[in-house]
Write an enzyme that holds these catalytic residues in place. Structure first.
Site, PDB file in Angstrom:
ATOM      1  N   SER A   1      44.879  36.607  36.943  1.00  0.00           N
ATOM      2  CA  SER A   1      43.969  35.824  36.293  1.00  0.00           C
ATOM      3  C   SER A   1      43.023  36.779  35.874  1.00  0.00           C
ATOM      4  CB  SER A   1      43.296  36.344  38.238  1.00  0.00           C
ATOM      5  OG  SER A   1      41.713  36.672  38.056  1.00  0.00           O
TER       6      SER A   1
ATOM      7  N   TYR B   1      42.366  41.590  46.120  1.00  0.00           N
ATOM      8  CA  TYR B   1      42.894  40.566  44.708  1.00  0.00           C
ATOM      9  C   TYR B   1      42.110  40.980  43.676  1.00  0.00           C
ATOM     10  CZ  TYR B   1      42.997  35.609  42.781  1.00  0.00           C
ATOM     11  OH  TYR B   1      43.477  34.805  41.717  1.00  0.00           O
TER      12      TYR B   1
HETATM   13  N1  LIG Z   1      42.660  28.505  41.095  1.00  0.00           N
HETATM   14  C1  LIG Z   1      41.782  29.672  40.407  1.00  0.00           C
HETATM   15  O1  LIG Z   1      40.442  29.615  40.313  1.00  0.00           O
HETATM   16  C2  LIG Z   1      42.902  30.797  40.416  1.00  0.00           C
HETATM   17  C3  LIG Z   1      44.263  30.714  40.492  1.00  0.00           C
HETATM   18  N2  LIG Z   1      45.122  32.152  39.715  1.00  0.00           N
HETATM   19  C4  LIG Z   1      45.594  32.218  41.325  1.00  0.00           C
HETATM   20  O2  LIG Z   1      46.792  31.553  40.285  1.00  0.00           O
HETATM   21  C5  LIG Z   1      48.051  30.797  41.484  1.00  0.00           C
HETATM   22  C6  LIG Z   1      47.768  29.406  41.775  1.00  0.00           C
HETATM   23  O3  LIG Z   1      47.025  29.071  42.303  1.00  0.00           O
HETATM   24  P1  LIG Z   1      45.526  27.431  43.397  1.00  0.00           P
HETATM   25  O4  LIG Z   1      47.075  26.604  43.018  1.00  0.00           O
HETATM   26  O5  LIG Z   1      44.393  27.666  42.245  1.00  0.00           O
HETATM   27  O6  LIG Z   1      45.555  27.741  44.581  1.00  0.00           O
HETATM   28  P2  LIG Z   1      46.079  26.981  45.610  1.00  0.00           P
HETATM   29  O7  LIG Z   1      45.494  28.085  46.866  1.00  0.00           O
HETATM   30  O8  LIG Z   1      45.509  25.205  45.325  1.00  0.00           O
HETATM   31  O9  LIG Z   1      47.293  26.447  46.401  1.00  0.00           O
HETATM   32  C7  LIG Z   1      48.599  27.614  46.474  1.00  0.00           C
HETATM   33  C8  LIG Z   1      49.816  27.307  46.280  1.00  0.00           C
HETATM   34  O10 LIG Z   1      50.408  28.788  46.917  1.00  0.00           O
HETATM   35  C9  LIG Z   1      51.414  28.353  47.957  1.00  0.00           C
HETATM   36  N3  LIG Z   1      50.964  29.838  49.332  1.00  0.00           N
HETATM   37  C10 LIG Z   1      50.489  30.239  49.516  1.00  0.00           C
HETATM   38  N4  LIG Z   1      51.460  31.262  50.300  1.00  0.00           N
HETATM   39  C11 LIG Z   1      52.009  31.526  50.270  1.00  0.00           C
HETATM   40  C12 LIG Z   1      53.644  31.845  50.381  1.00  0.00           C
HETATM   41  N5  LIG Z   1      53.200  33.090  50.849  1.00  0.00           N
HETATM   42  N6  LIG Z   1      54.802  32.235  50.101  1.00  0.00           N
HETATM   43  C13 LIG Z   1      54.740  30.903  49.087  1.00  0.00           C
HETATM   44  N7  LIG Z   1      53.905  30.068  49.399  1.00  0.00           N
HETATM   45  C14 LIG Z   1      52.718  30.073  49.166  1.00  0.00           C
HETATM   46  C15 LIG Z   1      50.260  27.500  49.032  1.00  0.00           C
HETATM   47  O11 LIG Z   1      50.797  26.574  50.000  1.00  0.00           O
HETATM   48  C16 LIG Z   1      49.803  26.310  47.996  1.00  0.00           C
HETATM   49  O12 LIG Z   1      50.869  25.455  47.848  1.00  0.00           O
HETATM   50  C17 LIG Z   1      47.310  32.033  42.703  1.00  0.00           C
HETATM   51  O13 LIG Z   1      48.398  32.832  42.237  1.00  0.00           O
HETATM   52  C18 LIG Z   1      46.158  32.012  41.826  1.00  0.00           C
HETATM   53  O14 LIG Z   1      45.869  33.251  42.331  1.00  0.00           O
HETATM   54  C19 LIG Z   1      44.679  32.541  38.958  1.00  0.00           C
HETATM   55  C20 LIG Z   1      43.200  32.875  38.649  1.00  0.00           C
HETATM   56  C21 LIG Z   1      41.975  31.737  38.806  1.00  0.00           C
HETATM   57  C1  LIG Z   2      33.606  35.728  47.477  1.00  0.00           C
HETATM   58  C2  LIG Z   2      33.336  35.361  46.234  1.00  0.00           C
HETATM   59  C3  LIG Z   2      35.038  34.927  44.771  1.00  0.00           C
HETATM   60  C4  LIG Z   2      34.092  35.032  43.733  1.00  0.00           C
HETATM   61  C5  LIG Z   2      35.816  34.855  43.271  1.00  0.00           C
HETATM   62  C6  LIG Z   2      36.001  33.594  42.470  1.00  0.00           C
HETATM   63  C7  LIG Z   2      36.605  33.302  41.620  1.00  0.00           C
HETATM   64  C8  LIG Z   2      38.212  34.366  41.413  1.00  0.00           C
HETATM   65  C9  LIG Z   2      39.927  33.112  41.241  1.00  0.00           C
HETATM   66  C10 LIG Z   2      40.078  34.267  40.389  1.00  0.00           C
HETATM   67  O1  LIG Z   2      41.685  34.553  40.628  1.00  0.00           O
HETATM   68  C11 LIG Z   2      40.086  34.780  39.444  1.00  0.00           C
HETATM   69  C12 LIG Z   2      38.805  33.208  38.128  1.00  0.00           C
HETATM   70  C13 LIG Z   2      37.602  33.976  38.227  1.00  0.00           C
HETATM   71  C14 LIG Z   2      36.636  34.945  38.706  1.00  0.00           C
HETATM   72  C15 LIG Z   2      35.455  34.811  38.527  1.00  0.00           C
HETATM   73  C16 LIG Z   2      33.877  35.189  39.118  1.00  0.00           C
HETATM   74  C17 LIG Z   2      34.406  35.668  40.485  1.00  0.00           C
HETATM   75  C18 LIG Z   2      33.386  37.293  41.283  1.00  0.00           C
HETATM   76  C19 LIG Z   2      33.731  37.533  41.759  1.00  0.00           C
HETATM   77  C20 LIG Z   2      32.647  38.572  42.022  1.00  0.00           C
HETATM   78  O2  LIG Z   2      32.015  38.828  40.916  1.00  0.00           O
HETATM   79  O3  LIG Z   2      32.942  39.514  43.190  1.00  0.00           O
END
Ligand SMILES: NC(=O)C1=CN([C@@H]2O[C@H](COP(=O)(O)OP(=O)(O)OC[C@H]3O[C@@H](n4cnc5c(N)ncnc54)[C@H](O)[C@@H]3O)[C@@H](O)[C@H]2O)C=CC1
Ligand SMILES: CCCCC/C=C\C=C\C(=O)C/C=C\C/C=C\CCCC(=O)O
Length: 274
Positions: A143, A156
């Site tokens: 991320s 996180y």
């Molecule tokens: N959406 C965003 O802004 C960002 C997302 N990411 C990363 O991208 C990846 C995907 O995120 P999103 O699709 O946005 O999240 P999301 O919350 O929309 O989807 C996450 C998926 O992971 C599954 N999951 C949760 N716990 C699990 C477990 N214990 N075992 C297997 N599957 C599990 C959920 O059921 C869901 O289908 C994550 O690693 C997240 O940290 C990174 C930066 C930004």
């Molecule tokens: C409790 C508020 C958390 C906000 C975090 C927002 C998104 C984080 C998801 C990611 O994995 C990374 C994406 C973007 C980061 C953007 C803003 C983070 C701001 C959080 C902070 O300043 O603590």
């Protein structure tokens, strides 16, 4: 480096039932992937996603219930994918949760960090050419919080920094030459999925959560489209040199940020090495 083919490749995607994982599954099937295995803790959602993918692409997808924080789930899911599809060419370690709240951070860290390490090691053991495998690609999802300081979600952010550093350490030469495995890392910016809903409850401390959630709204930070993130992952898969690190932010095209990270590490080395 010539572009890598998606055709004839079998993908394993964790957290693929919804959000970005489901978007990646769809994208790689659209590009002609041979098979996609969706692993997720969410059973109903996962079954529905696999059914939707199979309707559109003719029985190329399977769903396996797998909680990546549980070692036995990872082992049995990996074996099931091999039993059904006979090969795994690409692993996308995508499953992740953003909750630093006191009752959740340990579980979240197991998902974001330990689960990713475990599946990476399993993938390396299976894919490595020097031990009879065919090589392959492992894409680890970090991320932009690994590159900035986010006071509301330090746990996180730390797990995502760990993902980034684990991946780059693993990929140091001659890892690729020895194993034939490309380890690629994605630093993803805010993307419009349920992970960014209910921000207040995700901080390690409710008071801070409220401040940051308000700040995120007030500053108008752009939540990019999931399709932009998927386009970057596709680009990385096709073009990413072994060990490379990529940025996907604000709906922009894929940016290879390996030189930026390498420069920072060179500065550290100047401080540390004689
Ligand atoms: N959406 C965003 O802004 C960002 C997302 N990411 C990363 O991208 C990846 C995907 O995120 P999103 O699709 O946005 O999240 P999301 O919350 O929309 O989807 C996450 C998926 O992971 C599954 N999951 C949760 N716990 C699990 C477990 N214990 N075992 C297997 N599957 C599990 C959920 O059921 C869901 O289908 C994550 O690693 C997240 O940290 C990174 C930066 C930004
Ligand atoms: C409790 C508020 C958390 C906000 C975090 C927002 C998104 C984080 C998801 C990611 O994995 C990374 C994406 C973007 C980061 C953007 C803003 C983070 C701001 C959080 C902070 O300043 O603590």
């Amino acid at each position: 480096m010539s572009q890598l083919e998606v055709k004839d490749k079998t993908f394993l995607i964790t957290g693929g039932a919804s959000g970005l994982g489901a978007e990646y599954a769809q994208t790689f099937l659209n590009e002609g992937a041979k098979n996609v295995a969706v692993l997720d803790i969410a059973e109903e959602l996962g079954k529905a996603t696999a059914e939707r993918l199979n309707k559109a692409h003719g029985d190329k997808a399977m769903f396996i219930k797998c909680d990546v924080s549980k070692e036995e789930d990872i082992t049995s899911a990996f074996d099931s994918v091999l039993a059904q599809f006979k090969q795994i060419d690409v692993i996308i370690n995508n499953a992740g949760v953003m909750v630093d709240a006191p009752d959740m951070w340990r579980t979240a860290s197991d998902v974001n960090w330990q689960g990713l390490v475990s599946l990476t090691l399993k993938g390396v053991k299976y894919m490595r050419k020097d031990e009879g495998g065919l090589g392959g690609t492992i894409i680890n999802i970090a991320s932009t919080v690994a590159l900035t300081k986010s006071p509301s979600v330090p746990i996180y952010s730390g797990s995502k920094m760990a993902v980034l550093h684990f991946s780059q350490c693993l990929a140091v030469d001659p890892f690729y030459e020895t194993t034939g495995i490309r380890v690629l890392t994605l630093c993803l910016g805010p993307t419009d999925t349920p992970l960014l809903h209910n921000l207040e409850a995700r901080a390690y401390e409710p008071k801070i959560g409220k401040v940051v959630a308000d700040m995120v709204v007030a500053s108008g930070i752009l939540f990019q489209k999931p399709s932009s993130a998927a386009a970057v992952v596709l680009h990385m898969y096709k073009n990413g040199p072994p060990g490379s690190i990529w940025l996907s932010n604000e709906n922009k095209p894929a940016e290879n940020i390996t030189p930026v990270i390498d420069r920072a590490f060179k500065d550290f080395e100047k401080l540390l090495l004689p």
